[in-house]
Write an enzyme that holds these catalytic residues in place. Structure first.
Site, short mmCIF file in Angstrom:
data_model
loop_
_atom_site.label_atom_id
_atom_site.label_comp_id
_atom_site.label_asym_id
_atom_site.label_seq_id
_atom_site.Cartn_x
_atom_site.Cartn_y
_atom_site.Cartn_z
N LYS A 37 0.59 -1.10 -0.25
CA LYS A 37 -0.04 0.43 -0.43
C LYS A 37 1.12 1.46 0.09
O LYS A 37 2.58 1.28 0.47
CB LYS A 37 -1.02 0.10 1.08
N ARG A 134 -10.65 -0.30 14.57
CA ARG A 134 -10.78 0.84 13.19
C ARG A 134 -11.64 0.80 11.84
O ARG A 134 -12.90 1.22 11.86
CB ARG A 134 -9.30 0.57 12.58
N TYR A 262 13.51 32.16 3.54
CA TYR A 262 11.95 32.16 3.66
C TYR A 262 12.52 32.87 5.36
O TYR A 262 12.37 32.32 6.27
CB TYR A 262 11.40 31.39 3.50
N MET A 311 9.46 24.89 -0.28
CA MET A 311 8.31 23.86 -0.71
C MET A 311 9.00 23.23 -1.71
O MET A 311 9.05 21.64 -1.38
CB MET A 311 7.33 24.46 -1.57
C1 LIG Z 1 -0.68 -1.87 6.88
C2 LIG Z 1 -0.63 -3.45 7.55
C3 LIG Z 1 0.08 -4.10 7.24
C4 LIG Z 1 1.28 -3.92 7.50
O1 LIG Z 1 2.08 -3.81 9.04
P1 LIG Z 1 3.66 -3.05 8.94
O2 LIG Z 1 3.49 -2.88 9.87
O3 LIG Z 1 3.90 -2.37 8.35
O4 LIG Z 1 3.87 -4.52 8.73
C5 LIG Z 1 -1.00 -5.65 7.56
N1 LIG Z 1 -2.60 -5.18 8.16
C6 LIG Z 1 -3.16 -4.18 7.78
C7 LIG Z 1 -4.69 -4.69 8.10
C8 LIG Z 1 -2.41 -3.58 7.61
O5 LIG Z 1 -3.99 -2.17 7.57
#
Ligand SMILES: *Cc1c(COP(=O)(O)O)cnc(C)c1O
Length: 366
Positions: A37, A134, A262, A311
């Site tokens: 991700k 969550r 700046y 920036m």
């Molecule tokens: C991001 C995520 C992971 C990975 O977590 P890390 O701490 O980066 O290994 C695993 N499971 C879920 C549901 C996540 O959102």
């Protein structure tokens, strides 16, 4: 050879090293999902996924569009979308992505879509909330889930999973163990209701390292693949994957009383040499790293940011460094520096890495 543009280097040999490090912690039968991700934690999800597609069982992304990008790049490995969102389910199915369904709202929407498309045995994943609060169903919702899914032939539950709230924190091990027990009970209840056992998974990076009893059938490796393990000794066992390099655009000699940047953030109290580097807060260098909180390395010497982060640029003090315009600047090329920069900007490695802007070019090195 100097590189004259800011670039992020991805070391695939380090990726392999880290992957094998975590694989060695698993039982042979335990499957491995790699989380890519947020552009592969700020690296490049497509480069990482192409490199690992034949070495892992699953990929996971947060959002549907991230999965679409992987499919468009030709990745055929199963992809779990952790937070697919109702609005994107049609797109998700078009690209054969597998949804995490975490509430009745999204479960109902997916069942309706699957029926309307005459899908058969489309793989889905159910997430249970065991304490992170969550995303996820509560265990008490299992009978209602069963009534919706048991005789449904359009979808099949490929896995059920949960997520630890504090897997990196030994002081919270009681809480983690409670979550693990709650998940085990959910798995048993699920099997009793459905008559089969789907793939079970719970552990992220720190879970893999700290709770071997909770590896279940699969683990979800994220930050560890990229070289970080939330604890110095554990990070030290991993290899650095992501390095951020730039170069000196210009050097100014300034006199006592002159200012830099700046709001005249730095006023020289001596004659100084100031180098301008083409990377700024739009690239992920937090403004909180300005005024001496952040640093870079030039010709093996450490030097600090002077004045405010702009920036698109930072200025650093090169008064005592032999250097020329065009010389290489290393923002970070090891985990310790990333952790230090994260600490100095009051954040964690995850945020520092994922903040690195997409306008910075990604290159593969070895
Ligand atoms: C991001 C995520 C992971 C990975 O977590 P890390 O701490 O980066 O290994 C695993 N499971 C879920 C549901 C996540 O959102």
């Amino acid at each position: 050879m100097n590189s004259h543009i800011t670039s992020l280097k991805i070391n695939l040999e380090s990726v392999d090293f880290n992957l094998n490090y975590f694989k060695a912690k698993l039982q042979k039968s335990t499957k491995l999902l790699v989380v890519v991700k947020a552009f592969g934690y700020g690296s490049d999800a497509i480069i990482i996924a192409k490199h690992l597609q034949n070495k892992v069982d699953y990929f996971a992304v947060a959002y549907t569009q991230e999965g679409v990008a992987l499919r468009t790049a030709g990745i055929k490995t199963p992809i779990l979308v952790l937070h697919p969102q109702v609005e994107n389910l049609e797109l998700l199915v078009t690209h054969q992505l597998e949804p995490n369904l975490y509430s009745h709202r999204i479960l109902d929407a997916f069942i309706a879509l699957a029926k309307s498309k005459n899908l058969i045995d489309y793989p889905i994943h159910l997430k249970f909330n065991t304490g992170l609060n969550r995303l996820g169903f509560l265990s008490s919702e299992l009978p209602k889930i069963t009534s919706k899914l048991k005789s449904n032939t359009s979808v099949i539950v490929n896995s059920i999973f949960s997520h630890l709230a504090a897997s990196e924190d030994k002081n919270e091990s009681d809480y983690s163990l409670q979550q693990i027990d709650a998940f085990k009970k959910i798995a048993t209840d699920f099997e009793n209701h459905f008559g089969f056992r789907p793939t079970l998974h719970m552990c992220n990076t720190s879970g893999i390292l700290n709770y071997p009893q909770a590896h279940f059938d699969m683990v979800r490796l994220g930050i560890g693949l990229y070289g970080f393990a939330n604890e110095k000794e554990k990070t030290d066992a991993l290899k650095n994957v992501i390095s951020l390099h730039s170069c000196i655009s210009q050097i100014h000699a300034i006199n006592i009383g002159d200012s830099v940047g700046y709001n005249r953030g730095c006023i020289a109290n001596k004659q100084m040499k100031i180098a301008t580097i083409p990377i700024g807060h739009a690239d992920g260098i937090s403004r909180s790293l300005g005024n001496g909180n952040g640093f870079v390395h030039i010709n093996n010497q450490k030097t600090f940011i002077v004045g405010n982060v702009c920036m698109d640029m930072i200025m650093v003090d090169v008064t005592d460094i032999k250097c020329n315009e065009g010389d290489e600047v290393i923002i970070f090329d090891n985990q310790e520096t990333v952790e230090r920069l994260a600490k100095n900007s009051d954040t964690i490695s995850y945020e520092l890495l994922t903040a690195i802007s997409q306008r910075i070019k990604r290159n593969v090195t070895s």
